[in-house]
Design a protein around this motif. Structure first.
Motif, PDB file in Angstrom:
ATOM      1  N   PHE A 113       0.823  -1.201   0.000  1.00  0.00           N
ATOM      2  CA  PHE A 113       0.000   0.000   0.000  1.00  0.00           C
ATOM      3  C   PHE A 113       0.861   1.256   0.000  1.00  0.00           C
ATOM      4  CE2 PHE A 113      -2.452  -3.278   2.187  1.00  0.00           C
ATOM      5  CZ  PHE A 113      -3.677  -3.209   1.546  1.00  0.00           C
ATOM      6  N   THR A 114       0.310   2.330  -0.546  1.00  0.00           N
ATOM      7  CA  THR A 114       0.938   3.650  -0.441  1.00  0.00           C
ATOM      8  C   THR A 114      -0.133   4.673  -0.096  1.00  0.00           C
ATOM      9  OG1 THR A 114       0.691   4.036  -2.817  1.00  0.00           O
ATOM     10  CG2 THR A 114       2.806   3.151  -2.062  1.00  0.00           C
ATOM     11  N   ARG A 115       0.325   5.720   0.588  1.00  0.00           N
ATOM     12  CA  ARG A 115      -0.544   6.863   0.890  1.00  0.00           C
ATOM     13  C   ARG A 115       0.313   8.109   0.901  1.00  0.00           C
ATOM     14  NH1 ARG A 115      -2.658   9.365   6.088  1.00  0.00           N
ATOM     15  NH2 ARG A 115      -4.539  10.491   5.399  1.00  0.00           N
ATOM     16  N   ARG A 116      -0.005   8.985   0.016  1.00  0.00           N
ATOM     17  CA  ARG A 116       0.745  10.245  -0.101  1.00  0.00           C
ATOM     18  C   ARG A 116       2.239   9.985  -0.267  1.00  0.00           C
ATOM     19  NH1 ARG A 116      -2.288  13.508   4.874  1.00  0.00           N
ATOM     20  NH2 ARG A 116      -4.393  13.452   3.945  1.00  0.00           N
ATOM     21  N   GLY A 117       2.537   8.963  -1.053  1.00  0.00           N
ATOM     22  CA  GLY A 117       3.923   8.633  -1.346  1.00  0.00           C
ATOM     23  C   GLY A 117       4.618   7.764  -0.324  1.00  0.00           C
ATOM     24  N   GLU A 118       3.974   7.473   0.810  1.00  0.00           N
ATOM     25  CA  GLU A 118       4.576   6.647   1.854  1.00  0.00           C
ATOM     26  C   GLU A 118       4.059   5.221   1.750  1.00  0.00           C
ATOM     27  OE1 GLU A 118       5.124   6.651   6.733  1.00  0.00           O
ATOM     28  OE2 GLU A 118       3.433   7.694   5.818  1.00  0.00           O
ATOM     29  N   LYS A 119       4.956   4.253   1.897  1.00  0.00           N
ATOM     30  CA  LYS A 119       4.556   2.855   1.863  1.00  0.00           C
ATOM     31  C   LYS A 119       4.000   2.435   3.222  1.00  0.00           C
ATOM     32  CE  LYS A 119       7.645   1.198  -1.776  1.00  0.00           C
ATOM     33  NZ  LYS A 119       8.686   0.200  -2.143  1.00  0.00           N
ATOM     34  N   LEU A 120       2.938   1.628   3.183  1.00  0.00           N
ATOM     35  CA  LEU A 120       2.312   1.126   4.396  1.00  0.00           C
ATOM     36  C   LEU A 120       2.379  -0.398   4.415  1.00  0.00           C
ATOM     37  CD1 LEU A 120       0.760   3.901   3.569  1.00  0.00           C
ATOM     38  CD2 LEU A 120      -0.837   3.213   5.343  1.00  0.00           C
ATOM     39  N   PHE A 121       2.502  -0.940   5.632  1.00  0.00           N
ATOM     40  CA  PHE A 121       2.636  -2.386   5.805  1.00  0.00           C
ATOM     41  C   PHE A 121       1.291  -3.096   5.673  1.00  0.00           C
ATOM     42  CE2 PHE A 121       6.457  -0.951   8.079  1.00  0.00           C
ATOM     43  CZ  PHE A 121       7.403  -1.835   7.584  1.00  0.00           C
ATOM     44  N   HIS A 122       1.384  -4.338   5.226  1.00  0.00           N
ATOM     45  CA  HIS A 122       0.302  -5.312   5.340  1.00  0.00           C
ATOM     46  C   HIS A 122       0.150  -5.683   6.815  1.00  0.00           C
ATOM     47  CE1 HIS A 122      -0.574  -7.960   1.548  1.00  0.00           C
ATOM     48  NE2 HIS A 122      -1.609  -7.214   1.854  1.00  0.00           N
ATOM     49  N   PHE A 123      -1.068  -5.940   7.276  1.00  0.00           N
ATOM     50  CA  PHE A 123      -1.242  -6.577   8.574  1.00  0.00           C
ATOM     51  C   PHE A 123      -1.620  -8.032   8.354  1.00  0.00           C
ATOM     52  CE2 PHE A 123      -3.975  -7.653  12.337  1.00  0.00           C
ATOM     53  CZ  PHE A 123      -2.899  -7.884  13.178  1.00  0.00           C
ATOM     54  N   ALA A 124      -0.837  -8.919   8.948  1.00  0.00           N
ATOM     55  CA  ALA A 124      -1.086 -10.365   8.849  1.00  0.00           C
ATOM     56  C   ALA A 124      -1.203 -10.806   7.389  1.00  0.00           C
ATOM     57  CB  ALA A 124      -2.331 -10.752   9.631  1.00  0.00           C
TER      58      ALA A 124
END
Length: 357
Positions: A113-124
């Motif tokens: 995932f990304t939001r405003r250019g920042e990568k976000l982790f998967h949960f589980a």
């Protein structure tokens, strides 16, 4: 797209998430419904350490929107329930039929995932609190279209863990006795797993007397209101003086783990399903185990999701596995805070977030 993220300090509902397309061996799923489990809230309160920012949610069902190269068991338009088990399928544990022990399924999460250019982790490896998510193909289990997606969301965690702990880990046999400590989302599924297995005496214990009715509906033959008795163990022994064949601790409390062990009959098994803080320790009398008693850990119901989810979907269609009865609250994603409060206050058996698909 909409989703619920946790930035390390607080949860937030956002509408500007993006998710990458599926790569080889991956599936893009449009989430229709996602169950709200204590594990999600345990990330928020710090009980489960997890890297942030992360897109929460791990119990979901939806519709396949795209598949990556090499994926053949599901296609666009298929209805699927998601498991969190991103196993490799080729290691010795997977080959033995023990995918919950696959080391790749327990590794560091990806960041699709990304939001405003920042990568976000998967949960589980799932992140079901988003309108769309990318998972490994092995995590997407095709289910019949006549299984509604809201109750189907529960198949991938609460049902797999609770029913699976009974059928796969403890292997409860007909006529045996079962004690379930904690009649929450997992405990209720342990109760119906015991019923499906043919257990004769099934005792549910909870501090909330309102849990008596759903516990009995799911399979309990007896209910002990722990808030109304001075000694819970003594109350259980009034029903089964010699103790129980199988005790499932579904709360994650060290004292209750001791209670589960102390209440075992000869050759009994205590199965630990609750999630205590990471550094929690439990004690028991070593001498109490010498009559062939066992303490068993259990990860994710010792399940094989491609087999078990399909089986449980069929049991639901036959009326033997109850799912609709577990869903006691359906919320819009925008009402996440209210849903979380209801879970924390134990006013729902299982709350489900809906994306109205």
């Amino acid at each position: 797209m909409r989703g619920v993220i946790f930035d390390g300090k607080r949860p937030e509902i956002v509408d500007d998430l993006e998710v990458r397309p599926p790569g080889p061996g991956e599936v893009l799923v449009a989430i229709a419904a996602a169950g709200l489990c204590h594990s999600d809230l345990s990330v928020i309160d710090g009980t489960i350490p997890y890297p942030a920012p992360v897109v929460l949610g791990h119990e979901g069902a939806g519709i396949v929107e795209a598949v990556g190269p090499g994926v053949t068991h599901v296609a666009c338009g298929d209805h699927v329930a998601l498991s969190t088990l991103a196993c490799c399928g080729t290691c010795p544990e997977c080959d033995r039929g023990r995918p919950t022990m696959c080391r790749q399924s327990i590794g560091r999460p990806g960041r699709p995932f990304t939001r405003r250019g920042e990568k976000l982790f998967h949960f589980a490896s799932c992140s079901a609190f988003a309108e769309r998510t990318v998972v490994k193909a092995v995590q997407a289990v095709k289910i019949p279209r006549d299984v509604p997606l809201i109750p189907a969301a529960l198949l991938g965690c609460g049902v797999l863990t609770g029913v699976g702990a009974v059928l796969n880990r403890a292997r409860v046999s007909q006529g045996e006795s079962v004690l379930v400590i904690g009649a929450g989302g997992i405990g209720l599924n342990v109760l119906q797993g015991a019923r499906i297995a043919g257990a004769s005496t099934i005792i549910a214990v909870d501090v909330n007397p309102a849990k008596a009715e759903p516990a009995r509906r799911l399979g309990a033959t007896h209910f002990v209101d722990a808030s109304a008795v001075d000694d819970t163990a003594a109350a259980v022994r009034q029903i089964l003086p010699d103790g129980v064949d199988h005790a499932f601790e579904c709360v994650g409390d060290s004292r209750l783990i001791r209670t589960a062990v102390d209440l075992l009959d000869r050759h009994g098994q205590a199965v630990l399903l609750g999630v205590p803080p990471a550094g929690a320790q439990a004690s028991f009398l070593v001498s109490s185990l010498y009559l062939d008693k066992s303490i068993l850990g259990c990860r994710y119901g010792s399940s094989r999701p491609q087999r078990d989810i399909a089986l449980y979907a069929q049991l639901y269609r036959e009326g033997r596995l109850l799912l609709d009865e577990l869903v006691t609250g359906v919320y819009r994603i925008e009402d996440f805070s209210r849903a979380a409060n209801d879970v924390n206050n134990r006013t729902v058996a299982r709350g489900v977030l809906s994306f109205d698909r």
